[in-house]
Each structure stands twice: as structure tokens, then as C-alpha cells.
Design a protein around this motif. Structure first.
Motif, PDB file in Angstrom:
ATOM      1  N   GLU A 125       0.838  -1.199   0.000  1.00  0.00           N
ATOM      2  CA  GLU A 125       0.000   0.000   0.000  1.00  0.00           C
ATOM      3  C   GLU A 125       0.876   1.254   0.000  1.00  0.00           C
ATOM      4  OE1 GLU A 125      -3.501   2.095  -0.181  1.00  0.00           O
ATOM      5  OE2 GLU A 125      -3.427  -0.102  -0.024  1.00  0.00           O
ATOM      6  N   LYS A 126       1.891   1.264   0.824  1.00  0.00           N
ATOM      7  CA  LYS A 126       2.792   2.422   0.902  1.00  0.00           C
ATOM      8  C   LYS A 126       3.489   2.676  -0.428  1.00  0.00           C
ATOM      9  CE  LYS A 126       7.015   2.261   2.562  1.00  0.00           C
ATOM     10  NZ  LYS A 126       8.233   2.185   3.427  1.00  0.00           N
ATOM     11  N   ASP A 185      11.647  -1.995  -0.933  1.00  0.00           N
ATOM     12  CA  ASP A 185      11.064  -0.705  -0.589  1.00  0.00           C
ATOM     13  C   ASP A 185      11.737   0.343  -1.467  1.00  0.00           C
ATOM     14  OD1 ASP A 185      10.375   1.771   0.531  1.00  0.00           O
ATOM     15  OD2 ASP A 185      10.164   0.917   2.538  1.00  0.00           O
ATOM     16  N   HIS A 276      -0.168   7.498  -5.887  1.00  0.00           N
ATOM     17  CA  HIS A 276      -0.798   6.218  -5.610  1.00  0.00           C
ATOM     18  C   HIS A 276      -2.036   6.024  -6.464  1.00  0.00           C
ATOM     19  CE1 HIS A 276       1.823   6.667  -2.189  1.00  0.00           C
ATOM     20  NE2 HIS A 276       1.573   5.435  -1.799  1.00  0.00           N
TER      21      HIS A 276
END
Length: 496
Positions: A125-126, A185, A276
Motif C-alpha cells: 500500500e505504501k 522498498d 498512488h
């Protein structure tokens, strides 16, 4: 030619599904050497494997052919490698393969994918893409580690990592671009060891990470003997093949996009911020300069022409289509039998004609080309809805970019100038990236990327293109596939 003979040379290597390709280019973008060598695959059901050793053999042949055409190989100043996104294998501590490679579209790891999505939900999600997919590298890595492939110490290697390790003679760091689908990440530019450990991936299995364009090693004696690239040549952290193609298209400044029309339609752009997508349709790689490379892949594309017009002479159909005002019907041009993924997700979507069936092959051709141009515009409508910038240059690559008729139609549908780069190959993109060892990315692109043609909107087709687009929006929304918010935004943009 005299100036070219004194320029530094940069090498790009591309591992595709069917071949390995090597290109040597000067600082100014002149190709001074190239070579290629064929590859084969093993496909059984939803499994797709290749032999890493075959990659290495193919790279050797391709690079030696390339080096034979360079007047002075000692002018090579760097080499970068790209590979297919999501292709992984396990190696030993020296970088030698201990498993076959699970390819970019190998879908055997569905159970591992479900587990990864449950465990890593907050991280995905991040990072903006919300969910990983079975064909991504992380579930395949989990599958490899759990199914007894290889003995002793085992380490993750992406396709580009394996070739870079072969050049160096030892394991090398991986790049953030290839590591995206392995769950790294990309914001913090590291592995989330807590998530990985919960998925059974020990930190020791994972390579160090570097941003694309950073130095990760140098060509060793064995790599030099195998490829002809001089020993000591810097090795630059590479990218996925899709990102490499984006570099070769010149779409690296904020707001610029590369539209790749092949069997399917793929859009890749550049943004200063990570944005996003609530639907998880668009996800972003990290640019060599720290910006973001958002992209989405449609299931619509030129493959629909092969479905509906098998064995047709497309050039002849295009010539006849030029003489007609526009299509009498419109096609939703899925290249696959079922399922759409961009600019909306609809697993049940199937190809259809908006109104009556076409009257003849030319009408079918017009319905498909106008339909795909409408889908391309709808992709940009969706990107605009999400806030992605698209004010920069828009370049066209892929097989569809060879058609002047199609390029002119797409410019008309989008209402803007489109450009076709002279060289649109992933290997050339890696030569551009390698040259970033000495200069910023934007400077490298400006110096090396050349434009082959420009295409402007055609006034006589503007009305028919806009009507086709709105008919497509209406038809997709009526079937329940296109979300209302996207449909409304598309209509609002058309009314401006």
C-alpha cells in the motif's frame, strides 16, 4: 566520423525472451557496434523457464560480434544490463546458477502470492501498487526457496544480476528497478527485512541494492575473455527491459511518456512524486535520478489485429483506410481472449464491436485502430484523474509505431504532437544509462536520443476521433467495466 572516432563508447546488453542483444553507442548516440544471439524457452502450462547458462552463452556471442565491429574496443567506458521484469533464479555464492530461471510470465506461485499479499499488505500500500501479482518475482522467489531447488547456500538473482555477475566474476548488487517486483522498498531504497523474514526469505539471500546507473563492479578476466569487453570496464546497475526502452524513447523528463504499442499497449512516464493508484493499476519504478517512472500495461493492443484480421496486408488496409472518413463501427480491441488490466481492471472483459459488425476488412481495420487509439486516450484520462503529469513529450515505440497511418490517428485522438525515436531498443537504453556514469540522465538522453518522425493531429479526423472516444467510454461504462469516476473524467476532458 573523425569526432566519432575519439568519443567514449558505452555498451548496453538486453536479455529478451527470444534473444540477447548488445549495442555499443558513442556519447553522441551513434551506434558503432551491435550483435545478437537467439534464445529458447521451455513452457509447460503456466510455467515458463529458461537456462541461465544459455543466457551467458548468448551474451558472449552477442558481445563478441559487437566488439568485432568497434574500431577501438578500448574506448568502452561502461556497460549496463537489462532483463525481463520479474525473472529470477537462485545462485551460489559465486553467482553461478543453481536453479533454472523462472521467467517474467511464469505463474506457478499463486499460493505464495496470496501469502505475500497478506503479510506485506501495508508495504505494498505504501509503495502505491497495493498488491503484488503471481508473475512478480517475490512469490517466485518464495517458491524456489521452498521447493528444494539447489543445495547449500542459495541467493536471489534477477536476470540482469546474473549477467552482471558473470561479467564481474562475482556476485554484484541488484538494481532497484528489477528489485521492485521482488518487493523491495523503493522509497527507502532497501529491503524490508521484517516482511521478508515473515515470508521465509532470509536477509542473507537478498542482494545489496543500488539505484540504476550506479557503479556495481568491473569486468573481470573471465568476463572479458567471454565477451570481448575490456577487463576493468565499469559495470553499471541496470533496469528492467521496459524501463530500458523508456530511456531509449527519451521519456525521462517530468511529464513525458512513452507509449509502447505492440501485442499489448504499455504506457511508461516520469513523475517527480510517487503517486498512488487506489485500484493498483499503475505502479512506479525508481528513475536513475531519483524521480519516479509510473506505468501501466493494457490487455488491449495491436494483437487484436492478428485476432480479427489474420494474414491481412495491413499496409494495404491502411492505404485504403486513408481514403475513408472514419469507422462505421468501433472495436474494443482486446489482444487476449479475456480480461483487462489498464486503464481499468475487469477480469470478465471481452472484445466487442460498439455498434454493428464491420462491413469489410477495411472497416474492421478502422474499427480496431480507432478503438485502440480511444483506449490509449482513456489511459491518459485515467492517469490525469490520478494526478500524473503528462505535459511533456510523448513518444511512440513498439511495432505499431511503424505505421504512419496509426501514428497520425493517435496524434489526432490525443490532440497533441507525438514523436517516434530513431532507436527504440532496450539495449540502446542501457548504453544511455551506462553513459550516466559521466553525466546526468537528462543530458545523456538529450545527446543520444534522436527523433525519426513527428506526427500532428489531422484536422479532418478530429471530430470522428472524439466521437469514437466518447462511444468507447459509454460502451465500457455500460458493461460495468469502466468505473463511473473514470468515465466522467474522460467526458470532462473531452469537453475542454
Amino acid at each position: 566520423m573523425k569526432a566519432e572516432a575519439t568519443q567514449d563508447v558505452w555498451v548496453g546488453i538486453d536479455l529478451g525472451t527470444q534473444s540477447a542483444r548488445a549495442i555499443a553507442a558513442t556519447n553522441g548516440g551513434d551506434i558503432v557496434g551491435s550483435g545478437a544471439y537467439a534464445l529458447s524457452s521451455a513452457r509447460v502450462g503456466n510455467r515458463h523457464e529458461q537456462s541461465p547458462q544459455d543466457w551467458w552463452i548468448a551474451v558472449g556471442h552477442a558481445c563478441r560480434r559487437m566488439c568485432r565491429t568497434i574500431d577501438a574496443p578500448h574506448r568502452i567506458r561502461g556497460v549496463a544490463v537489462c532483463g525481463t521484469s520479474g525473472t529470477v533464479l537462485l545462485t551460489d555464492s559465486h553467482g553461478r546458477a543453481v536453479t533454472s530461471a523462472l521467467m517474467y510470465d511464469d505463474a506457478r506461485a499463486a499460493a505464495e502470492c496470496d501469502e505475500a499479499n497478506a503479510v506485506g499488505a501495508a508495504l505494498w500500500e505504501k509503495l502505491g501498487y497495493r498488491r503484488i501479482q503471481p508473475v512478480w518475482a517475490l512469490p517466485k522467489l518464495m517458491w524456489l526457496l521452498r521447493n528444494g531447488n539447489g543445495s547449500g547456500e542459495r541467493y536471489l538473482s534477477h536476470q540482469a544480476d546474473f549477467i552482471a555477475a558473470g561479467l564481474a566474476g562475482t556476485r554484484v548488487p541488484s538494481d532497484l528497478s528489477n528489485a521492485l517486483k521482488t518487493g523491495c522498498d523503493t522509497i527507502l531504497q532497501r529491503w524490508d527485512t521484517a516482511v521478508m523474514e515473515r515470508l521465509g526469505v532470509r536477509h542473507e539471500v537478498l542482494p545489496e541494492l543500488r539505484r540504476s546507473g550506479a557503479g556495481i563492479g568491473a569486468v573481470g578476466a573471465a568476463g572479458a575473455a567471454h565477451t570481448g569487453i575490456p577487463m576493468g570496464t565499469p559495470i553499471i546497475a541496470g533496469m528492467t527491459d521496459g524501463c530500458a526502452s523508456q530511456l531509449s524513447s527519451g521519456a525521462t523528463s517530468a511529464g513525458s511518456w512513452n507509449s509502447v504499442l505492440g501485442t499489448t499497449l504499455i504506457l511508461k512516464g516520469t513523475s517527480t512524486a510517487l503517486l498512488h493508484d487506489p485500484a493498483g493499476v499503475v505502479y512506479s519504478h525508481r528513475s536513475p535520478d531519483g524521480r519516479w517512472l509510473p506505468g501501466g500495461a493494457s490487455s488491449s493492443g495491436a494483437g487484436a489485429l492478428a485476432r480479427f484480421l489474420p494474414d491481412a496486408d495491413l499496409d494495404a488496409l491502411a492505404a485504403e483506410a486513408e481514403r475513408r472518413a472514419g469507422p462505421r463501427t468501433l472495436a474494443y480491441p482486446l489482444a487476449a481472449a479475456k480480461g483487462e488490466r489498464f486503464p481499468f481492471i475487469a477480469g470478465e472483459a471481452t472484445a466487442f464491436f460498439v455498434r454493428e459488425a464491420p462491413a469489410d476488412p477495411v472497416d474492421t481495420f478502422l474499427a480496431l485502430t480507432f478503438g485502440l487509439a480511444a483506449i490509449e486516450r482513456l489511459c491518459f484520462d485515467y492517469l490525469d484523474l490520478l494526478g500524473f503529469p503528462a505535459h511533456g513529450r510523448l513518444s511512440l515505440t513498439g511495432g505499431g509505431a511503424r505505421s504512419r497511418f496509426w501514428n497520425d490517428l493517435r496524434a489526432t485522438m490525443l490532440g497533441r504532437e507525438l514523436v517516434v525515436p530513431a532507436i527504440a531498443e532496450p539495449a540502446f537504453g542501457m548504453a544511455i544509462l551506462a553513459s550516466c556514469l559521466q553525466r546526468p540522465l537528462d543530458d545523456a538522453v538529450a545527446a543520444m536520443v534522436r527523433i525519426a518522425s513527428r506526427h500532428e493531429p489531422q484536422p479532418q479526423r478530429v471530430d470522428s476521433a472524439l466521437h469514437a472516444h466518447l462511444h468507447m467510454v459509454d460502451a465500457l461504462e455500460a458493461r460495468g467495466w469502466l468505473p463511473r469516476a473514470t468515465a466522467c473524467h474522460a467526458r470532462q476532458r473531452a469537453a475542454r
